[in-house]
Enzyme design. Structure first.
Site, mmCIF file in Angstrom:
data_model
loop_
_atom_site.group_PDB
_atom_site.id
_atom_site.type_symbol
_atom_site.label_atom_id
_atom_site.label_comp_id
_atom_site.label_asym_id
_atom_site.label_seq_id
_atom_site.Cartn_x
_atom_site.Cartn_y
_atom_site.Cartn_z
ATOM 1 N N ASN A 46 -0.190 1.546 2.052
ATOM 2 C CA ASN A 46 -1.393 1.801 2.329
ATOM 3 C C ASN A 46 -1.473 2.898 3.483
ATOM 4 O O ASN A 46 -0.554 3.537 3.383
ATOM 5 C CB ASN A 46 -2.001 0.725 3.478
ATOM 6 C CG ASN A 46 -3.715 0.936 4.117
ATOM 7 O OD1 ASN A 46 -3.934 2.409 3.928
ATOM 8 N ND2 ASN A 46 -4.406 0.208 4.345
ATOM 9 N N SER A 47 -2.592 3.541 2.137
ATOM 10 C CA SER A 47 -2.729 5.677 2.358
ATOM 11 C C SER A 47 -3.003 6.023 3.759
ATOM 12 O O SER A 47 -3.120 6.890 3.807
ATOM 13 C CB SER A 47 -3.483 6.337 1.363
ATOM 14 O OG SER A 47 -2.997 5.613 -0.017
#
Length: 174
Positions: A46-47
């Site tokens: 996840n960014s």
């Protein structure tokens, strides 16, 4: 595909906030890894945390609780639109029977809030469908839909997502 009686009822995570936050980042509902670990944006691809590291100058090496404190100190609260739902897996498209969180209470306790930033289209859609009709959102709050930081939203790189998330920089506390 499992029928609704076979789907597990999921409960989201509590809001992470302080009374001084100016930005509320709303996801839809935490994914399976996040729910299992009881941590926002826990999936390693996840960014979200790399984007926050850049925007709010938060070290990715900090333990989770300290990253949350640093986010609040920078003026950012975390929560999700959906408090309860049924879902198999982690995809937003699999969410069924969603029930939203108590936003009336949240707004009553967060008078400094200026921005609600939706982490992806599903969060914005659920908020628009279930919360806006309640007419509880203070009129001065700006609503912004940003690209999802989820690894499932692979059309954009983390760098491309960060460029769009930069719109929040002007609202961060210094």
């Amino acid at each position: 595909m499992a029928n609704l009686t076979e789907l597990q009822r999921l409960q989201g995570l509590a809001a992470v906030s302080s009374s001084q936050v100016t930005i509320l980042v709303l996801g839809s509902m935490p994914g399976a890894v996040s729910l299992q670990l009881q941590q926002y944006y826990a999936h390693p691809r996840n960014s979200f945390w790399p984007i926050m590291a850049s925007l709010a100058k938060i070290s990715l090496d900090l333990p989770y609780q300290q990253r949350l404190q640093a986010l609040n100190h920078a003026g950012i609260a975390l929560w999700d639109v959906i408090g309860f739902c049924q879902r198999q897996g982690s995809l937003d498209s699999a969410i069924k029977n969603e029930q939203v969180n108590d936003f009336a209470a949240f707004f009553a306790n967060h008078s400094q809030l200026q921005i609600i930033a939706f982490n992806g289209a599903k969060a914005a859609q659920s908020f628009n469908r279930y919360v806006l009709p309640l007419k509880i959102v203070p009129q001065h709050i700006r609503l912004i839909t940003l690209p999802s930081t989820s690894p499932a939203h692979a059309a954009l790189s983390t760098k491309q997502k960060l460029k769009q998330w930069q719109v929040l920089a002007d609202y961060l506390l210094s």
